[in-house]
Design a protein around this motif. Structure first.
Motif, PDB file in Angstrom:
ATOM      1  N   LEU A 192      16.820  -7.747 -60.353  1.00 20.87           N
ATOM      2  CA  LEU A 192      16.584  -6.696 -61.338  1.00 20.87           C
ATOM      3  C   LEU A 192      17.688  -6.701 -62.392  1.00 20.87           C
ATOM      4  O   LEU A 192      18.867  -6.896 -62.077  1.00 20.87           O
ATOM      5  CB  LEU A 192      16.533  -5.330 -60.645  1.00 20.87           C
ATOM      6  CG  LEU A 192      15.458  -5.153 -59.558  1.00 20.87           C
ATOM      7  CD1 LEU A 192      15.644  -3.825 -58.849  1.00 20.87           C
ATOM      8  CD2 LEU A 192      14.071  -5.259 -60.165  1.00 20.87           C
ATOM      9  N   GLN A 193      17.325  -6.445 -63.630  1.00 22.49           N
ATOM     10  CA  GLN A 193      18.297  -6.485 -64.719  1.00 22.49           C
ATOM     11  C   GLN A 193      19.431  -5.493 -64.515  1.00 22.49           C
ATOM     12  O   GLN A 193      20.601  -5.799 -64.766  1.00 22.49           O
ATOM     13  CB  GLN A 193      17.591  -6.201 -66.055  1.00 22.49           C
ATOM     14  CG  GLN A 193      18.469  -6.377 -67.284  1.00 22.49           C
ATOM     15  CD  GLN A 193      18.965  -7.804 -67.455  1.00 22.49           C
ATOM     16  OE1 GLN A 193      18.296  -8.750 -67.033  1.00 22.49           O
ATOM     17  NE2 GLN A 193      20.128  -7.964 -68.046  1.00 22.49           N
ATOM     18  N   ASP A 194      19.099  -4.292 -64.015  1.00 20.94           N
ATOM     19  CA  ASP A 194      20.135  -3.279 -63.772  1.00 20.94           C
ATOM     20  C   ASP A 194      21.150  -3.762 -62.748  1.00 20.94           C
ATOM     21  O   ASP A 194      22.352  -3.535 -62.876  1.00 20.94           O
ATOM     22  CB  ASP A 194      19.504  -1.965 -63.293  1.00 20.94           C
ATOM     23  CG  ASP A 194      18.775  -1.234 -64.396  1.00 20.94           C
ATOM     24  OD1 ASP A 194      18.972  -1.611 -65.573  1.00 20.94           O
ATOM     25  OD2 ASP A 194      18.014  -0.301 -64.102  1.00 20.94           O
ATOM     26  N   ASP A 195      20.657  -4.420 -61.697  1.00 24.96           N
ATOM     27  CA  ASP A 195      21.546  -4.954 -60.667  1.00 24.96           C
ATOM     28  C   ASP A 195      22.483  -6.014 -61.248  1.00 24.96           C
ATOM     29  O   ASP A 195      23.687  -6.014 -60.995  1.00 24.96           O
ATOM     30  CB  ASP A 195      20.722  -5.580 -59.534  1.00 24.96           C
ATOM     31  CG  ASP A 195      20.699  -4.712 -58.278  1.00 24.96           C
ATOM     32  OD1 ASP A 195      20.763  -3.480 -58.432  1.00 24.96           O
ATOM     33  OD2 ASP A 195      20.624  -5.257 -57.178  1.00 24.96           O
ATOM     34  N   VAL A 196      21.916  -6.927 -62.009  1.00 21.66           N
ATOM     35  CA  VAL A 196      22.693  -8.020 -62.583  1.00 21.66           C
ATOM     36  C   VAL A 196      23.740  -7.501 -63.559  1.00 21.66           C
ATOM     37  O   VAL A 196      24.887  -7.962 -63.573  1.00 21.66           O
ATOM     38  CB  VAL A 196      21.760  -9.038 -63.274  1.00 21.66           C
ATOM     39  CG1 VAL A 196      22.562 -10.084 -64.039  1.00 21.66           C
ATOM     40  CG2 VAL A 196      20.864  -9.716 -62.239  1.00 21.66           C
ATOM     41  N   GLU A 197      23.360  -6.524 -64.371  1.00 21.54           N
ATOM     42  CA  GLU A 197      24.306  -5.976 -65.350  1.00 21.54           C
ATOM     43  C   GLU A 197      25.452  -5.237 -64.667  1.00 21.54           C
ATOM     44  O   GLU A 197      26.585  -5.250 -65.145  1.00 21.54           O
ATOM     45  CB  GLU A 197      23.574  -5.037 -66.311  1.00 21.54           C
ATOM     46  CG  GLU A 197      22.660  -5.767 -67.288  1.00 21.54           C
ATOM     47  CD  GLU A 197      21.960  -4.824 -68.242  1.00 21.54           C
ATOM     48  OE1 GLU A 197      22.143  -3.586 -68.087  1.00 21.54           O
ATOM     49  OE2 GLU A 197      21.226  -5.311 -69.129  1.00 21.54           O
ATOM     50  N   ARG A 198      25.161  -4.601 -63.538  1.00 20.42           N
ATOM     51  CA  ARG A 198      26.191  -3.827 -62.853  1.00 20.42           C
ATOM     52  C   ARG A 198      27.088  -4.683 -61.968  1.00 20.42           C
ATOM     53  O   ARG A 198      28.311  -4.517 -61.959  1.00 20.42           O
ATOM     54  CB  ARG A 198      25.553  -2.724 -62.010  1.00 20.42           C
ATOM     55  CG  ARG A 198      26.584  -1.853 -61.295  1.00 20.42           C
ATOM     56  CD  ARG A 198      25.951  -0.725 -60.529  1.00 20.42           C
ATOM     57  NE  ARG A 198      26.966   0.121 -59.916  1.00 20.42           N
ATOM     58  CZ  ARG A 198      26.704   1.135 -59.106  1.00 20.42           C
ATOM     59  NH1 ARG A 198      25.449   1.448 -58.811  1.00 20.42           N
ATOM     60  NH2 ARG A 198      27.682   1.852 -58.583  1.00 20.42           N
ATOM     61  N   TYR A 199      26.466  -5.618 -61.223  1.00 20.62           N
ATOM     62  CA  TYR A 199      27.229  -6.336 -60.199  1.00 20.62           C
ATOM     63  C   TYR A 199      27.517  -7.805 -60.505  1.00 20.62           C
ATOM     64  O   TYR A 199      28.415  -8.392 -59.906  1.00 20.62           O
ATOM     65  CB  TYR A 199      26.488  -6.261 -58.859  1.00 20.62           C
ATOM     66  CG  TYR A 199      26.296  -4.856 -58.354  1.00 20.62           C
ATOM     67  CD1 TYR A 199      27.394  -4.058 -58.036  1.00 20.62           C
ATOM     68  CD2 TYR A 199      25.014  -4.317 -58.185  1.00 20.62           C
ATOM     69  CE1 TYR A 199      27.220  -2.763 -57.555  1.00 20.62           C
ATOM     70  CE2 TYR A 199      24.837  -3.025 -57.708  1.00 20.62           C
ATOM     71  CZ  TYR A 199      25.942  -2.259 -57.404  1.00 20.62           C
ATOM     72  OH  TYR A 199      25.767  -0.983 -56.933  1.00 20.62           O
ATOM     73  N   GLY A 200      26.740  -8.413 -61.399  1.00 21.56           N
ATOM     74  CA  GLY A 200      26.946  -9.831 -61.682  1.00 21.56           C
ATOM     75  C   GLY A 200      25.716 -10.641 -61.322  1.00 21.56           C
ATOM     76  O   GLY A 200      24.658 -10.086 -61.005  1.00 21.56           O
ATOM     77  N   PRO A 201      25.807 -11.984 -61.370  1.00 18.43           N
ATOM     78  CA  PRO A 201      24.657 -12.851 -61.085  1.00 18.43           C
ATOM     79  C   PRO A 201      23.998 -12.512 -59.752  1.00 18.43           C
ATOM     80  O   PRO A 201      24.678 -12.222 -58.779  1.00 18.43           O
ATOM     81  CB  PRO A 201      25.280 -14.257 -61.042  1.00 18.43           C
ATOM     82  CG  PRO A 201      26.514 -14.139 -61.879  1.00 18.43           C
ATOM     83  CD  PRO A 201      27.030 -12.754 -61.653  1.00 18.43           C
ATOM     84  N   TYR A 202      22.673 -12.544 -59.746  1.00 25.07           N
ATOM     85  CA  TYR A 202      21.949 -12.193 -58.518  1.00 25.07           C
ATOM     86  C   TYR A 202      22.271 -13.184 -57.406  1.00 25.07           C
ATOM     87  O   TYR A 202      22.617 -14.342 -57.643  1.00 25.07           O
ATOM     88  CB  TYR A 202      20.451 -12.086 -58.757  1.00 25.07           C
ATOM     89  CG  TYR A 202      19.770 -13.336 -59.266  1.00 25.07           C
ATOM     90  CD1 TYR A 202      19.420 -14.363 -58.403  1.00 25.07           C
ATOM     91  CD2 TYR A 202      19.452 -13.464 -60.616  1.00 25.07           C
ATOM     92  CE1 TYR A 202      18.784 -15.500 -58.859  1.00 25.07           C
ATOM     93  CE2 TYR A 202      18.815 -14.606 -61.091  1.00 25.07           C
ATOM     94  CZ  TYR A 202      18.486 -15.613 -60.212  1.00 25.07           C
ATOM     95  OH  TYR A 202      17.864 -16.747 -60.672  1.00 25.07           O
ATOM     96  N   SER A 203      22.165 -12.711 -56.179  1.00 21.27           N
ATOM     97  CA  SER A 203      22.548 -13.496 -55.009  1.00 21.27           C
ATOM     98  C   SER A 203      21.589 -14.652 -54.771  1.00 21.27           C
ATOM     99  O   SER A 203      20.383 -14.536 -54.978  1.00 21.27           O
ATOM    100  CB  SER A 203      22.590 -12.604 -53.764  1.00 21.27           C
ATOM    101  OG  SER A 203      23.557 -11.590 -53.918  1.00 21.27           O
ATOM    102  N   LEU A 204      22.149 -15.776 -54.317  1.00 25.89           N
ATOM    103  CA  LEU A 204      21.365 -16.944 -53.943  1.00 25.89           C
ATOM    104  C   LEU A 204      21.375 -17.094 -52.423  1.00 25.89           C
ATOM    105  O   LEU A 204      22.348 -16.717 -51.766  1.00 25.89           O
ATOM    106  CB  LEU A 204      21.948 -18.203 -54.582  1.00 25.89           C
ATOM    107  CG  LEU A 204      22.051 -18.224 -56.106  1.00 25.89           C
ATOM    108  CD1 LEU A 204      22.661 -19.539 -56.561  1.00 25.89           C
ATOM    109  CD2 LEU A 204      20.690 -18.009 -56.756  1.00 25.89           C
TER     110      LEU A 204
END
Length: 247
Positions: free
Chosen positions: A78-90
């Protein structure tokens, strides 16, 4: 109508067994089939390193104290998650986590990229008295960690157990587990160079709790927090690649 059909089915044992097998097979296929393509769906991370003995001990403390109940370690796409915490988890970032600590509840923030975001001193202050650095925090204090010596006797067994489930610890790593834990938390120790040699130049060697003369559970937990999101840079590289694809 549904109740009538179900009652009729229950009276026919063979048919009911067949229905159970069909339903179980559908669920099993949904769970099992994706595993055959796991080599294509899990990203490659040739520079991925394993947890050091100190970081692994810190992870055990993190689990023991129930930190995973309030903090997730999985940044969604989610864009909100990425903006707050950084690159999404792999998926590859969790390949050495047994068990994984993705979580789903966020009483506190996600910690997947917390490593390096704050100083060691900040983490010690936060764990000692959370509201000293985050006034609105409702996290409990963990003051005893800085007074509790870290148990070293079974670190080699911890690494060996991890190797049994697929983590590529070498015999050298297992045999030097206690020395590497001491060396990582004491930059002036004769053991410090050994931990870097075995785990790589990117390994952080620091007096995590501010005191280099003794090894505590605080050292271990801070070492673990500081490595979260830093075992590999695969997620950041993928984020950069995707941003370059955008016209």
């Amino acid at each position: 109508m549904a109740e009538f059909f179900h009652r009729k089915l229950e009276r026919r044992a063979v048919g009911f067994v067949v229905a159970i097998i069909v339903a179980g097979s559908i669920g099993g296929l949904i769970e099992i089939v994706p595993l055959f393509t796991i080599n294509q769906t899990v990203e490659a991370a040739p520079n991925m390193r394993v947890y050091t003995p100190l970081e692994l001990a810190g992870r055990d403390i993190y689990v023991r104290e129930g930190c995973y109940a309030c903090h997730s370690q999985m940044i969604r796409t989610l864009q909100d998650d990425v903006e707050r915490y950084g690159p999404y988890s792999l998926a590859v970032e969790s390949q050495y986590d047994h068990p994984m600590l993705w979580g789903s509840k966020r009483t506190g923030p996600d910690l997947a990229r917390i490593g390096g975001k704050y100083s060691d001193f900040w983490h010690v202050a936060h764990l000692t008295y959370p509201r000293a650095v985050v006034p609105e925090s409702n996290m409990p204090a963990y003051r005893w960690l800085i007074r509790t010596p870290l148990a070293l006797d079974d670190l080699d067994l911890d690494l060996e157990a991890q190797r049994n489930v697929g983590v590529p610890y070498t015999d050298d790593m297992i045999q030097n587990a206690a020395k590497d834990a001491i060396g990582q938390a004491n930059p002036d120790s004769s053991y410090a160079s050994g931990v870097v040699e075995r785990y790589g130049e990117a390994t952080t060697v620091s007096a995590f709790d501010g005191v280099a003369t003794e090894l505590t559970e605080m050292d271990a937990l801070v070492a673990y927090l500081q490595v979260l999101g830093r075992l590999t840079d695969a997620a950041r590289k993928e984020a950069v690649a995707k941003s370059e694809e955008v016209p």
